[in-house]
Design a protein around this motif. Structure first.
Motif, PDB file in Angstrom:
ATOM      1  N   PHE A  50       0.857  -1.188   0.000  1.00 45.37           N
ATOM      2  CA  PHE A  50       0.000   0.000   0.000  1.00 45.37           C
ATOM      3  C   PHE A  50       0.893   1.238   0.000  1.00 45.37           C
ATOM      4  O   PHE A  50       1.677   1.451   0.928  1.00 45.37           O
ATOM      5  CB  PHE A  50      -0.898  -0.045   1.234  1.00 45.37           C
ATOM      6  N   ALA A  51       0.818   2.043  -1.055  1.00 44.29           N
ATOM      7  CA  ALA A  51       1.632   3.252  -1.179  1.00 44.29           C
ATOM      8  C   ALA A  51       0.715   4.456  -1.363  1.00 44.29           C
ATOM      9  O   ALA A  51      -0.452   4.316  -1.739  1.00 44.29           O
ATOM     10  CB  ALA A  51       2.585   3.127  -2.360  1.00 44.29           C
ATOM     11  N   GLY A  52       1.245   5.665  -1.115  1.00 42.80           N
ATOM     12  CA  GLY A  52       0.417   6.841  -1.310  1.00 42.80           C
ATOM     13  C   GLY A  52       1.084   8.113  -0.855  1.00 42.80           C
ATOM     14  O   GLY A  52       2.290   8.143  -0.577  1.00 42.80           O
ATOM     15  N   LYS A  53       0.283   9.163  -0.775  1.00 40.17           N
ATOM     16  CA  LYS A  53       0.789  10.466  -0.323  1.00 40.17           C
ATOM     17  C   LYS A  53      -0.326  11.244   0.348  1.00 40.17           C
ATOM     18  O   LYS A  53      -1.437  11.344  -0.190  1.00 40.17           O
ATOM     19  CB  LYS A  53       1.331  11.284  -1.505  1.00 40.17           C
ATOM     20  N   THR A  54      -0.020  11.780   1.513  1.00 39.04           N
ATOM     21  CA  THR A  54      -0.968  12.615   2.245  1.00 39.04           C
ATOM     22  C   THR A  54      -0.898  14.059   1.774  1.00 39.04           C
ATOM     23  O   THR A  54       0.079  14.483   1.154  1.00 39.04           O
ATOM     24  CB  THR A  54      -0.672  12.577   3.754  1.00 39.04           C
ATOM     25  N   GLY A  55      -1.934  14.807   2.096  1.00 36.98           N
ATOM     26  CA  GLY A  55      -1.954  16.235   1.806  1.00 36.98           C
ATOM     27  C   GLY A  55      -2.837  16.963   2.802  1.00 36.98           C
ATOM     28  O   GLY A  55      -3.960  16.528   3.073  1.00 36.98           O
ATOM     29  N   THR A  56      -2.313  18.028   3.379  1.00 44.24           N
ATOM     30  CA  THR A  56      -3.079  18.861   4.305  1.00 44.24           C
ATOM     31  C   THR A  56      -3.078  20.278   3.742  1.00 44.24           C
ATOM     32  O   THR A  56      -2.030  20.918   3.675  1.00 44.24           O
ATOM     33  CB  THR A  56      -2.464  18.845   5.715  1.00 44.24           C
ATOM     34  N   ALA A  57      -4.230  20.722   3.310  1.00 45.92           N
ATOM     35  CA  ALA A  57      -4.317  22.009   2.607  1.00 45.92           C
ATOM     36  C   ALA A  57      -5.100  23.016   3.443  1.00 45.92           C
ATOM     37  O   ALA A  57      -6.271  22.795   3.769  1.00 45.92           O
ATOM     38  CB  ALA A  57      -4.991  21.826   1.254  1.00 45.92           C
ATOM     39  N   GLN A  58      -4.426  24.104   3.788  1.00 46.60           N
ATOM     40  CA  GLN A  58      -5.080  25.153   4.556  1.00 46.60           C
ATOM     41  C   GLN A  58      -6.188  25.796   3.728  1.00 46.60           C
ATOM     42  O   GLN A  58      -6.068  25.948   2.516  1.00 46.60           O
ATOM     43  CB  GLN A  58      -4.073  26.219   4.975  1.00 46.60           C
ATOM     44  N   VAL A  59      -7.272  26.173   4.423  1.00 52.48           N
ATOM     45  CA  VAL A  59      -8.382  26.842   3.754  1.00 52.48           C
ATOM     46  C   VAL A  59      -8.327  28.352   3.947  1.00 52.48           C
ATOM     47  O   VAL A  59      -9.107  29.079   3.336  1.00 52.48           O
ATOM     48  CB  VAL A  59      -9.734  26.294   4.250  1.00 52.48           C
ATOM     49  N   MET A  60      -7.426  28.807   4.821  1.00 53.24           N
ATOM     50  CA  MET A  60      -7.227  30.251   5.011  1.00 53.24           C
ATOM     51  C   MET A  60      -5.828  30.478   5.560  1.00 53.24           C
ATOM     52  O   MET A  60      -5.192  29.555   6.084  1.00 53.24           O
ATOM     53  CB  MET A  60      -8.281  30.859   5.943  1.00 53.24           C
ATOM     54  N   SER A  61      -5.358  31.697   5.422  1.00 56.17           N
ATOM     55  CA  SER A  61      -4.018  32.030   5.888  1.00 56.17           C
ATOM     56  C   SER A  61      -3.967  32.016   7.421  1.00 56.17           C
ATOM     57  O   SER A  61      -5.002  32.019   8.095  1.00 56.17           O
ATOM     58  CB  SER A  61      -3.614  33.417   5.380  1.00 56.17           C
ATOM     59  N   HIS A  62      -2.738  31.990   7.946  1.00 52.37           N
ATOM     60  CA  HIS A  62      -2.587  31.993   9.405  1.00 52.37           C
ATOM     61  C   HIS A  62      -3.178  33.262  10.019  1.00 52.37           C
ATOM     62  O   HIS A  62      -3.780  33.218  11.106  1.00 52.37           O
ATOM     63  CB  HIS A  62      -1.104  31.861   9.773  1.00 52.37           C
ATOM     64  N   ASP A  63      -3.012  34.400   9.344  1.00 56.47           N
ATOM     65  CA  ASP A  63      -3.565  35.647   9.860  1.00 56.47           C
ATOM     66  C   ASP A  63      -5.091  35.593   9.889  1.00 56.47           C
ATOM     67  O   ASP A  63      -5.722  35.973  10.878  1.00 56.47           O
ATOM     68  CB  ASP A  63      -3.103  36.834   9.001  1.00 56.47           C
ATOM     69  N   ALA A  64      -5.678  35.101   8.786  1.00 57.44           N
ATOM     70  CA  ALA A  64      -7.137  34.994   8.738  1.00 57.44           C
ATOM     71  C   ALA A  64      -7.644  33.992   9.760  1.00 57.44           C
ATOM     72  O   ALA A  64      -8.698  34.176  10.375  1.00 57.44           O
ATOM     73  CB  ALA A  64      -7.584  34.598   7.336  1.00 57.44           C
ATOM     74  N   LEU A  65      -6.868  32.927   9.980  1.00 59.01           N
ATOM     75  CA  LEU A  65      -7.273  31.913  10.959  1.00 59.01           C
ATOM     76  C   LEU A  65      -7.270  32.488  12.365  1.00 59.01           C
ATOM     77  O   LEU A  65      -8.187  32.221  13.162  1.00 59.01           O
ATOM     78  CB  LEU A  65      -6.322  30.713  10.867  1.00 59.01           C
TER      79      LEU A  65
END
Length: 647
Positions: free
Chosen positions: A540-555
């Protein structure tokens, strides 16, 4: 002196003899009378002899009614012939305006008998106001036995009401595979203006999304009719003849019901999509999107409350997120970055000391950990942002874009489903065209980790990474086997749903091995970001991804909350090289990519176990969770064996 008796009659002369008319006037009068008689005789001859057939046809029309026999749509099966979409017998009520003297006077009685508000009937009549008067108007579908009895009992009072036997769609319950299969509905006025629907009439039922829409001409069939003798009140007295309807063609999808069920179960209660492909052929093995909708509601009796509930849902239940959600891919994009870096000869000897980030063009770009010494071999399982920031800066945006586009990003895949989105791959030319601004080198840094302006759909990502693992061979995704339709129909589908199609990109064997081994370490090595999702005994192979929905300032200004959590991506496959299945998972606001990796592992595990059982001649039978048919005469059915897919 008394007057002469002859003086009172001017026609007599003084001698008592009658005065004769001139011969010329007498002949003229005779000619006129003869001409009038000739005209009358000619008219009678034309009406009674030459026009006999026409008036006979008109007379027959008064006593013969053509009743349509609607063709049942073709059924839909999975790749192994298991039923996904069926039909069930139903009765609908139509209004014949030619039979009504004054429909408005009958509306109260019709409203009570059919349980339809008067204003709703009036709205239906207004909708069909411009339609030819001979065209029946559908009033109500799936009428009950009581409503059928009402129509029969009031034939003399309401000759304008007629019933028609039809076959209605029966879809899986709980929105199972709803976005993939689609639904049917009445053809709209806008659709009738489209040349594609030139042969359709108002009131016709057509596919409105998914497979139902793409392959409507295949599934539709040809309607028949029967000649029925009726009296002046519209009561049926007998039959003259019948032209049978030709059912639509059945379709076998590439979907594997077992894999689809695993995807639906994994995605239950979440917002996002799962798509599984066979990279060898491009066959779609599963496609699920959440939240979903019930196509049974759309095919017969869509209520205002149900429709408003869908429209008010901020998670867009009607959107097929597998092909329409356009979002930043996060670190899954690092596989495409690796292809670009290795093929360009840049990444092989690149070494980075990750201390939690790096500065570029006066700005610090953070990495989630201090990884220390990083190279191409451990950068993928680590998912080290610092390494890929540096690689992006060395490659430049146009080189990155060249490889991303060659792998199908920023263009449709050509999957045979309507409304596929394209996504975005930024470049210097793209920004100049879209924003009339130059591209700045600092913008490239975020693109290197799948952020910034780059957006993809789940099916694009599955196809791209599956193609990389297949040695650079990419196939057009499709949900119907090509041999299920004629060559002409297949060509029409490819023209309608154009995309990047089948293609091969150069990928050296050495680079292919480096990338696929690194993806195997994502799930198979303790250093990998998805090690918690590893599967014992499965490559089993693959790749994760974590994508922000807003900038750190907006967060920081937003105060947090579920909708501020990052989108979680994962693309996985088995085996690591030349895989038999690739699975892309998008979990919106799922926080970390390893969460999506667990969902993909469920689908991979279901697929592999099925193949192993089949190899051992052990086969578990699965049944699509079809909805229970409405409780109408000859339409009831027992529930299917499986529980709802949502469980």
């Amino acid at each position: 002196m008394e007057p002469s008796p002859h003086s009172e009659n001017p026609a007599l002369d003084l001698n008592g003899k009658a005065e004769k008319l001139p011969a010329g006037k007498l002949h003229s009068a005779q000619y006129i009378v003869a001409l009038i008689l000739a005209v009358l005789i000619t008219g009678l001859w034309r009406l009674q002899v030459l026009g006999a057939d026409n008036f006979r046809a008109l007379a027959d029309a008064n006593r013969i009614r053509k009743v349509p026999i609607l063709a049942p749509r073709g059924r839909i099966f999975d790749r192994e012939g298991r039923l996904l979409v069926d039909n069930y017998p139903s009765v609908s009520c139509y209004l014949l305006r030619e039979q009504a003297k004054d429909v408005d006077l009958d509306l109260p009685l019709i409203s009570r008998g059919l349980n339809i508000p008067i204003d709703q009937i009036q709205a239906i009549l207004r909708h069909y106001q411009a339609a030819p008067k001979y065209q029946p108007i559908p009033l109500k579908q799936d009428i009950t036995p009581d409503e059928q009895a009402f129509i029969e009992a009031h034939r003399n009072e309401l000759p304008e009401l007629e019933t028609l036997d039809v076959q209605r769609r029966l879809y899986p319950r709980d929105g199972f595979a709803a976005h993939l299969i689609g639904y049917v509905g009445e053809v709209s006025e806008e659709m009738l203006n489209n040349p594609r629907y030139a042969f359709y009439d108002p009131g016709d039922v057509v596919g409105r999304s998914g497979v139902e829409e793409t392959y409507d001409s295949v599934l539709r069939g040809t309607d028949g009719y029967k000649d029925v003798i009726v009296n002046s009140h519209g009561k049926e007295l007998g039959h003259l003849g019948e032209t049978l309807a030709i059912p639509g063609k059945d379709l076998r999808l590439t979907i594997d019901l077992d894999v689809q069920m695993a995807a639906e179960k994994a995605l239950d209660g979440k917002v996002g999509a799962i798509v599984a492909l066979d990279p060898h052929t491009g066959e779609v093995l599963a496609m699920a999107s959440r939240p979903t909708f019930d196509p049974n509601e759309f095919s017969s009796h869509l209520t205002r409350s149900y429709w408003n509930g869908i429209l008010d849902n901020p998670d867009h239940p009607l959107m097929n997120k597998a092909i329409q959600a356009q979002l930043a891919p996060g670190s899954t994009f690092k596989i495409i970055m690796s292809v670009a870096g290795l093929q360009e000869g840049v990444a092989q000897d690149m070494h980075v000391n990750c201390q939690g980030g790096a500065s570029f063009y006066g700005h610090f770009y953070a990495c989630d950990q201090h990884h220390g010494a990083v190279n191409i071999f451990n950068a993928i399982p680590y998912s080290c942002d610092t390494f890929f920031y540096t690689l992006a800066n060395r490659l430049g945006i146009d080189t990155i874009a060249k490889y991303a586009v060659s792998l199908g990003l920023s263009q449709k895949t050509g999957v045979d489903l309507p409304d596929e989105a394209t996504g975005t791959m930024p470049s210097t030319a793209w920004k100049l065209h879209a924003m009339h601004q130059p591209w700045y080198a600092g913008e490239t840094i975020s693109v290197g980790i799948g952020q910034g302006a780059v957006t993809v759909t789940p099916i694009q990502l599955a196809r791209a990474l599956g193609g990389i693992a297949s040695g650079g061979v990419l196939h057009r995704p499709h949900v119907v086997f090509p041999d299920e339709v004629s060559p002409e129909e297949l060509e029409a589908v490819h023209e309608t749903f154009s995309g990047s199609g089948d293609k091969t990109i150069p990928l050296s064997p050495e680079n292919w091995q480096i990338i696929t081994d690194a993806m195997a370490n994502v799930t198979g090595s303790p250093i990998g970001t998805a090690y918690a999702a590893h599967l014992d005994g499965i490559d089993f192979a693959g790749k994760t991804g974590t994508a922000q929905v807003m900038s750190h300032d907006a967060l920081s200004r937003s105060g947090g909350g579920h909708n501020t959590l990052p989108n979680a991506w994962f693309v996985g496959m088995t085996p690591r090289r030349n895989p038999d299945i690739v699975v892309a998972v998008l979990w919106q606001h799922g926080n970390w990519g390893n969460n999506s990796a667990r969902l993909a592992a469920q689908v991979i595990d279901a697929y592999v176990n099925k193949q192993r059982k089949r190899a051992g001649n052990v086969r578990e039978l699965a049944t699509a969770p079809l909805a229970t048919k409405p409780t109408a005469p000859a339409a009831s059915a027992s529930p299917v064996n499986l529980p709802p897919a949502a469980e």
